[in-house]
Design an enzyme around this catalytic site. Structure first.
Site, PDB file in Angstrom:
ATOM      1  N   GLY A   1       0.824  -1.206   0.000  1.00  0.00           N
ATOM      2  CA  GLY A   1       0.000   0.000   0.000  1.00  0.00           C
ATOM      3  C   GLY A   1       0.850   1.243   0.000  1.00  0.00           C
TER       4      GLY A   1
ATOM      5  N   LYS B   1      -0.012   0.644   7.203  1.00  0.00           N
ATOM      6  CA  LYS B   1       0.522  -0.726   7.176  1.00  0.00           C
ATOM      7  C   LYS B   1       1.154  -1.093   8.527  1.00  0.00           C
ATOM      8  CE  LYS B   1       3.059   0.220   3.545  1.00  0.00           C
ATOM      9  NZ  LYS B   1       2.584   1.565   3.155  1.00  0.00           N
ATOM     10  N   THR B   2       1.948  -0.164   9.048  1.00  0.00           N
ATOM     11  CA  THR B   2       2.589  -0.423  10.339  1.00  0.00           C
ATOM     12  C   THR B   2       1.532  -0.601  11.422  1.00  0.00           C
ATOM     13  OG1 THR B   2       4.313   1.064   9.593  1.00  0.00           O
ATOM     14  CG2 THR B   2       4.369   0.435  11.895  1.00  0.00           C
TER      15      THR B   2
ATOM     16  N   HIS C   1      -5.940  29.304 -15.905  1.00  0.00           N
ATOM     17  CA  HIS C   1      -6.200  27.925 -15.443  1.00  0.00           C
ATOM     18  C   HIS C   1      -7.680  27.747 -15.122  1.00  0.00           C
ATOM     19  CE1 HIS C   1      -2.091  26.609 -15.096  1.00  0.00           C
ATOM     20  NE2 HIS C   1      -1.753  27.465 -14.152  1.00  0.00           N
TER      21      HIS C   1
ATOM     22  N   HIS D   1      -2.577  34.576 -15.003  1.00  0.00           N
ATOM     23  CA  HIS D   1      -2.140  33.176 -15.112  1.00  0.00           C
ATOM     24  C   HIS D   1      -3.159  32.244 -14.435  1.00  0.00           C
ATOM     25  CE1 HIS D   1       1.208  30.111 -15.233  1.00  0.00           C
ATOM     26  NE2 HIS D   1       0.408  29.580 -14.324  1.00  0.00           N
ATOM     27  N   GLU D   2      -3.494  32.577 -13.209  1.00  0.00           N
ATOM     28  CA  GLU D   2      -4.436  31.724 -12.470  1.00  0.00           C
ATOM     29  C   GLU D   2      -5.821  31.783 -13.106  1.00  0.00           C
ATOM     30  OE1 GLU D   2      -3.266  29.629 -10.457  1.00  0.00           O
ATOM     31  OE2 GLU D   2      -1.297  30.572 -10.320  1.00  0.00           O
TER      32      GLU D   2
ATOM     33  N   ASP E   1       3.784  24.067 -14.165  1.00  0.00           N
ATOM     34  CA  ASP E   1       2.633  23.580 -14.958  1.00  0.00           C
ATOM     35  C   ASP E   1       3.123  22.732 -16.122  1.00  0.00           C
ATOM     36  OD1 ASP E   1       1.084  25.205 -13.395  1.00  0.00           O
ATOM     37  OD2 ASP E   1       1.054  26.856 -14.846  1.00  0.00           O
TER      38      ASP E   1
ATOM     39  N   PRO F   1       2.504   4.830   1.009  1.00  0.00           N
ATOM     40  CA  PRO F   1       3.001   5.263   2.316  1.00  0.00           C
ATOM     41  C   PRO F   1       1.890   5.944   3.117  1.00  0.00           C
ATOM     42  CG  PRO F   1       4.417   6.052   0.540  1.00  0.00           C
ATOM     43  CD  PRO F   1       3.234   5.439  -0.108  1.00  0.00           C
ATOM     44  N   GLY F   2       1.870   5.663   4.394  1.00  0.00           N
ATOM     45  CA  GLY F   2       0.917   6.346   5.266  1.00  0.00           C
ATOM     46  C   GLY F   2      -0.488   5.787   5.262  1.00  0.00           C
TER      47      GLY F   2
HETATM   48  P1  ADP Z   1       2.562   3.081   6.739  1.00  0.00           P
HETATM   49  O1  ADP Z   1       3.238   2.057   7.561  1.00  0.00           O
HETATM   50  O2  ADP Z   1       1.582   2.495   5.762  1.00  0.00           O
HETATM   51  O3  ADP Z   1       3.467   4.059   6.070  1.00  0.00           O
HETATM   52  P2  ADP Z   1       1.565   3.951   9.278  1.00  0.00           P
HETATM   53  O4  ADP Z   1       0.928   2.721   9.747  1.00  0.00           O
HETATM   54  O5  ADP Z   1       2.898   4.267   9.823  1.00  0.00           O
HETATM   55  O6  ADP Z   1       1.652   3.958   7.687  1.00  0.00           O
HETATM   56  O7  ADP Z   1       0.557   5.154   9.501  1.00  0.00           O
HETATM   57  C1  ADP Z   1       0.992   6.456   9.730  1.00  0.00           C
HETATM   58  C2  ADP Z   1      -0.006   7.219  10.561  1.00  0.00           C
HETATM   59  O8  ADP Z   1      -1.181   7.481   9.809  1.00  0.00           O
HETATM   60  C3  ADP Z   1      -0.475   6.458  11.763  1.00  0.00           C
HETATM   61  O9  ADP Z   1       0.350   6.693  12.852  1.00  0.00           O
HETATM   62  C4  ADP Z   1      -1.881   6.998  11.987  1.00  0.00           C
HETATM   63  O10 ADP Z   1      -1.832   8.143  12.786  1.00  0.00           O
HETATM   64  C5  ADP Z   1      -2.326   7.408  10.614  1.00  0.00           C
HETATM   65  N1  ADP Z   1      -3.254   6.432   9.995  1.00  0.00           N
HETATM   66  C6  ADP Z   1      -3.057   5.775   8.834  1.00  0.00           C
HETATM   67  N2  ADP Z   1      -4.102   4.993   8.540  1.00  0.00           N
HETATM   68  C7  ADP Z   1      -4.989   5.135   9.536  1.00  0.00           C
HETATM   69  C8  ADP Z   1      -6.271   4.575   9.805  1.00  0.00           C
HETATM   70  N3  ADP Z   1      -6.842   3.713   8.970  1.00  0.00           N
HETATM   71  N4  ADP Z   1      -6.904   4.945  10.928  1.00  0.00           N
HETATM   72  C9  ADP Z   1      -6.320   5.829  11.785  1.00  0.00           C
HETATM   73  N5  ADP Z   1      -5.124   6.381  11.591  1.00  0.00           N
HETATM   74  C10 ADP Z   1      -4.449   6.060  10.484  1.00  0.00           C
END
Ligand code: ADP
Length: 622
Positions: free
Chosen positions: A209, A215-216, A435, A431-432, A509, A211-212
């Protein structure tokens, strides 16, 4: 997030003991000094001549003599209240006390304690200082030793029971992933059930997936749900400067994990070590291969009873070595997608739960605006909103802070201090406006959400388009409208200031437009002559691979690709020109409004642009 390893705990006990010893020594020394100085400390010091005079006059009841120290008890007192010192070697009579004076003279044997304590202090203090010095030196040396010896040790962090537990409920959305991982939780909780039926417990699960996307968090939640320890390490932590360190860290990590089974090993960014093997060039590459091999060996080495499950995260599953994905290794894959609107709302709710918000805050509306944001982005918006509100000394977060936080995260903070002269301001406004008008008029573009000529992040101004709802796919018409509106800024400059009046304002752009056009041709098979073919170049190899490996297409095709990209850009320019020329009065109107108000919201833009028309030649479809 610092976890504790068992080693750390031992070290902690040692540290406490050493600290205790240190303080004990300090307290002892303090007491010794106090004892040495204190016996007479509360007595009043008086001159010897005064003592002799008062004794001769009968005003003193008793004098205790100890060595050269005198303690004087005046008449009417029970305890000595004064002290004095006589000359060494002479008696008090030699100092002038009359033999027949009515005073009790009490000679005590000279005190030993003070001197003993003093000599003790004098001998002990240097010894203590030397001992502390050596202890310090040894600890330093040991630390270095540990570092040298622990080089091959994994840096995995263990999240034990003391660490705040995460369960599936703490994660908003991600229902499919949770469902898939529920199975892993069940394996860990009831391995017997599966073994009795002859089922093999999976060894590795790959979490794929952006980043963010959490997954962790999901991996931690699996451990939390199953109530097992969780070892976490990042793929890049395996790789050091020295060959062989990665492999030895892998061995150490797995042996630690086996001792703590059942448990979970979480390898973040596995692509750092798990990329396709092959070219064998360069030391770093060798090292990655060795590390990867060791991971494979360890995973193969799990026998049926080893209740360790390896979860690995990546956002590039396509670049992973096929050997990692073979059955018996990371053969299960859980895909974590960017959250949809309702999930985004749920995530926002989670992150706003502990933040006071007032009634103007509408999380659903924010969720609607944040298509394409990850959970981490949303968490970031929530945090920014709280920071902004705190800076404004507010007790509650209002919609104003929310909008500001969203825009700040999406395009960077406002840079009001950036200097723009009047001409630049006017140029930015045109410019804006370019767009905005092209985007507004073309039928397959997202509607304008906001236009501003206040510099934000690295840009001079921003025109912001937001899709009214989440979309999974983009069609050719939509891409072409995106290209045309991206060119709208430069074309507007050209219309107003002439062909040579154009500026660097359109730099980003043009870059974005070229990127999109290339993506359409190379990745999406949307070329005219090259339709339905993909010319994917990135095989996940290192830079070196890319340079040495041949492109997967001929030079003629490369030329065709360039031509197609160029055609797309030219077409976009022409359409933008057609739209802006057909709506020329609106260009002035919108630019004027922008110069006046600096920022225009969706409704204001719609009002100003009502009456614009789409020229027939710019139409792509009926
Ligand atoms: P990854 O490992 O995918 O990069 P993390 O698991 O480290 O992402 O998530 C980063 C942060 O994003 C988490 O600490 C949390 O605060 C937020 N977050 C991400 N997904 C969710 C979710 N489904 N519900 C609540 N918080 C989330």
């Amino acid at each position: 997030m610092a976890g504790k390893t068992p080693k750390n705990t031992k070290k902690g006990v040692g540290q406490v003991a050493r600290l205790g010893l240190f303080w004990a020594i300090i307290v002892f020394l303090g007491l010794a000094v106090y004892a040495a100085l204190s016996p007479n400390s509360n007595l009043k010091n008086v001159a010897l001549t005064d003592v002799v005079r008062r004794a001769n006059a009968g005003e003193i009841a008793k004098i205790d003599i100890q060595g050269n120290d005198l303690k004087i008890t005046p008449k009417g007192q029970k305890q000595p209240t004064e002290k004095s010192v006589k000359e060494s070697g002479s008696t008090i009579y030699e100092q002038g006390l009359n033999k027949d004076a009515k005073v009790e003279i009490n000679v005590l044997p000279p005190s030993q304690t003070g001197e003993v304590l003093w000599s003790l202090t004098v001998t002990i203090v240097p010894v203590v200082i030397i001992v502390i010095f050596f202890m310090f030196m040894m600890r330093q040396a040991q630390g270095q030793n540990n570092q040298a010896m622990g080089f091959g040790k994994s840096k995995a962090r263990l999240y034990g029971e003391d660490k705040e537990k995460i369960v599936f409920e703490d994660i908003a959305g991600n229902d499919n992933a949770k469902q898939d991982l529920q199975e892993v939780v069940d394996f860990l909780k009831h391995p017997k059930k599966y073994k009795e039926l002859g089922a093999k417990i999976p060894k590795g699960v790959l979490l794929v997936g952006n980043p963010g996307t959490g997954k962790t968090m999901l991996a931690r939640a699996v451990a939390g749900e199953a109530g097992v320890p969780f070892f976490s390490i990042s793929g890049s932590e395996f790789v050091e400067m020295f060959v062989g360190v990665g492999a030895s860290r892998v061995r150490d990590l797995f042996s630690k994990a086996k001792k703590n089974a059942p448990c979970i090993i979480f390898i973040d960014e596995i692509d750092a070590v798990g990329r396709k093997r092959g070219s064998g060039m360069g030391g770093g590459h060798d090292e990655r291969e060795q590390t990867l091999n060791q991971i494979l060996v360890e995973m193969d080495g799990f026998d049926g009873d080893t209740n360790v499950i390896v979860l690995a995260a990546t956002n590039r599953a396509d670049v992973l070595d096929p050997a990692l994905l073979r059955p018996g290794r990371f053969d299960r894959r859980v895909t974590i997608t960017l959250p949809e609107r309702k999930d985004r709302e749920a995530i926002l709710k989670v992150h706003f739960k502990k933040k006071p918000t007032d009634e103007t805050v509408d999380l659903d509306k924010l969720a609607a605006k944040t298509a394409g944001s990850s959970g981490a982005d949303l968490a970031n918006i929530a945090n920014e909103a709280a920071i902004i509100a705190a800076r404004r000394n507010k007790k509650k977060i209002t919609n104003e802070e929310l909008t500001e936080a969203f825009e700040r995260v999406a395009i960077g903070p406002e840079r009001k201090a950036k200097v723009m002269n009047d001409h630049e301001k006017e140029l930015t406004a045109y410019h804006e406006a370019g767009h905005a008008i092209v985007g507004h008029v073309l039928p397959d573009s997202d509607p304008v959400h906001k236009v501003t000529i206040i510099p934000r992040g690295g840009t001079g101004g921003v025109t912001w388009f937001l899709p009214p709802e989440d979309k999974s796919y983009t069609n050719v018409y939509e891409f072409k409208d995106i290209l045309a509106r991206a060119m709208g800024g430069r074309i507007a400059e050209q219309i107003i200031y002439g062909d040579d009046g154009i500026t660097t304002g359109a730099g980003s752009d043009l870059r974005k437009a070229t990127e999109i056009a290339r993506d359409m041709i190379i990745e999406q098979g949307m070329g005219k002559g090259l339709r339905d073919q993909v010319f994917h170049e990135d095989n996940g190899g290192l830079m070196f691979d890319k340079m040495t490996r041949e492109r997967p297409y001929s030079d003629e095709t490369a030329k065709l690709i360039d031509q197609e990209v160029s055609q797309l850009i030219t077409e976009a320019k022409q359409r933008a020109m057609l739209v802006l020329k057909a709506n020329r009065p609106f260009l002035d109107k919108l630019a004027e409004a922008l110069l006046k108000d600096e920022t225009l919201e969706e409704a204001a833009v719609d009002e100003i642009l009502s009456g614009t028309k789409l020229p027939k030649e710019a139409k792509l479809h009926a």
